[in-house]
Design an enzyme around this catalytic site. Structure first.
Site, mmCIF file in Angstrom:
data_model
loop_
_atom_site.group_PDB
_atom_site.id
_atom_site.type_symbol
_atom_site.label_atom_id
_atom_site.label_comp_id
_atom_site.label_asym_id
_atom_site.label_seq_id
_atom_site.Cartn_x
_atom_site.Cartn_y
_atom_site.Cartn_z
ATOM 1 N N HIS A 94 -0.226 124.019 65.239
ATOM 2 C CA HIS A 94 0.001 123.530 63.881
ATOM 3 C C HIS A 94 -0.008 124.759 62.973
ATOM 4 O O HIS A 94 -1.015 125.469 62.887
ATOM 5 C CB HIS A 94 -1.072 122.521 63.474
ATOM 6 C CG HIS A 94 -1.034 121.266 64.300
ATOM 7 N ND1 HIS A 94 -2.167 120.629 64.742
ATOM 8 C CD2 HIS A 94 0.019 120.553 64.777
ATOM 9 C CE1 HIS A 94 -1.825 119.559 65.444
ATOM 10 N NE2 HIS A 94 -0.512 119.497 65.479
ATOM 11 N N GLU A 97 -2.899 125.832 60.731
ATOM 12 C CA GLU A 97 -4.210 126.024 61.352
ATOM 13 C C GLU A 97 -4.237 127.449 61.888
ATOM 14 O O GLU A 97 -3.785 127.729 62.992
ATOM 15 C CB GLU A 97 -4.433 124.970 62.426
ATOM 16 C CG GLU A 97 -4.388 123.555 61.836
ATOM 17 C CD GLU A 97 -4.500 122.455 62.883
ATOM 18 O OE1 GLU A 97 -4.612 122.771 64.077
ATOM 19 O OE2 GLU A 97 -4.465 121.276 62.493
ATOM 20 N N GLU A 268 -11.921 123.023 68.304
ATOM 21 C CA GLU A 268 -11.865 122.916 66.850
ATOM 22 C C GLU A 268 -12.819 123.977 66.297
ATOM 23 O O GLU A 268 -14.034 123.822 66.359
ATOM 24 C CB GLU A 268 -12.308 121.511 66.414
ATOM 25 C CG GLU A 268 -11.577 120.364 67.090
ATOM 26 C CD GLU A 268 -10.217 120.088 66.473
ATOM 27 O OE1 GLU A 268 -9.864 120.767 65.481
ATOM 28 O OE2 GLU A 268 -9.508 119.201 66.967
#
Length: 352
Positions: A94, A97, A268
């Site tokens: 993405h 990100e 994450e």
């Protein structure tokens, strides 16, 4: 409703490359965000300085024509070594990100400059081939808003595809290049930004949990499982089953696992998708050891060769671990197979 994600990187297993012990070092990489031209220059300079340890190549083009650069690092860069495992890391799937993109560049520098100095790094690069892709979505990164923590500008590619919903899904150029050029591999991880590693529920759930905990417990805070913001989900020990968190159709993790026997995790690693550059050193310091620990896990389990009665390699022979038949794996064109397993007794079966 999906939680906002931040910076993204994916990791998988492949064979290694070699470093020149007396090669001059390139200038130290700064802690800033690097655009496409700077990223290309840095990778090519690393390859020029460490030619026997690295190999840089483009696996294709983005929608807008940007190269999708991969750097291979290890004692056997540019050549195949029988039964040497491979690991791949992919970041910036993405485009907004962004932390993982910069962390992979710093990982490149850390590996090549510590080869021959740090015994752990030297052994890793002598026994493994590491493939690093700092950005899978260069067009999205170019369109993203710097320091935007929760927005979506730049998340999709230039054709408005979410690349982590497009494996195999609808045909789209960039994920097709990833499928053709980066698979198969043995283990993987991707990096986003809400602090937690995801493991898929599968016949190999014990292995996925072990890999996820390897990362979260090497991280100074991830294993505490604290939410990013009040009201967000908590993740005991810093891990979660991705399907239980929220379902993803066409995700890279499932594709890698089912089609290529690649154990991929999503990491994450930031609560902010595109944090200010002055926070990058803190992220790198927190994630460096977890990344290195996870890379080394590619050597757990079993590996071997499937040969016919004449001693020739059997390509795409099916190898199954009893009790884990739902996801068989197939041999490489050299007859190789790898299977990540925890210590224990297992029965292996093969057919072709």
């Amino acid at each position: 409703m999906e939680h906002p994600k931040v910076s993204e990187l994916a990791l998988t297993s492949l064979p290694l490359l070699l470093v020149l012990l007396l090669a001059p070092e390139v200038g130290s990489l700064d802690f800033n965000y690097h655009d496409a031209g700077q990223l290309e220059t840095f990778l090519k300079e690393i390859a020029r300085t460490y030619p026997s340890l690295t190999h840089v190549h483009s696996i294709g083009k983005s929608v807008k024509g940007a190269d999708l650069w991969v750097i291979v690092i290890g004692e056997s860069a540019g050549r195949h070594v029988l039964l040497r495992p491979n690991v791949k890391c992919i970041a910036n799937m993405h485009g907004n990100e962004a932390v993982g993109r910069e962390e992979l560049l710093h990982l490149v520098e850390y590996l090549v400059t510590n080869y021959g100095k740090d015994p752990t790094i030297t052994n890793l690069l002598n026994t493994t081939t590491i493939h690093l892709m700092p950005t899978m979505n260069p067009d999205g990164f170019a369109a993203a808003n710097a320091t935007d923590c929760k927005g979506v500008q730049g998340r999709l590619n230039a054709k408005r595809f979410d690349l982590n919903r497009n494996f195999p899904g609808f045909f789209q150029k960039m994920t097709d290049e990833i499928q053709k050029k980066l698979l198969p591999s043995l283990t993987g991880s991707s990096r986003h930004s809400s602090r937690g590693a995801r493991a898929s529920r599968s016949p190999d759930d014990d292995v996925f949990v072990h890999l996820a905990k390897t990362y979260s417990f090497a991280h100074p805070t991830m294993n505490k499982g604290q939410p990013c913001f009040p009201g967000d989900d908590r993740f005991p020990q810093g891990i979660t089953n991705g399907a239980q968190w929220y379902p993803v159709n066409g995700g890279m993790q499932d594709y890698n696992y089912i089609e290529a026997s690649c154990y991929e995790l999503t990491v994450e690693n930031s609560c902010c998708k595109y944090p200010p550059a002055n926070r990058l050193p803190t992220f790198w310091e927190a994630d460096r050891k977890p990344l290195l620990d996870l890379l080394q896990k590619v050597h757990m389990g079993v590996k071997g060769l499937v040969l016919d009665e004449d001693g020739n390699a059997v390509y795409r022979a099916v190898v199954i671990v009893e009790g884990r038949e739902q996801v068989p794996f197939r041999t490489s064109k050299y007859g190789e197979f790898w299977k990540l397993l925890l210590p224990g007794d297992y029965n292996l079966m093969k057919s072709w």
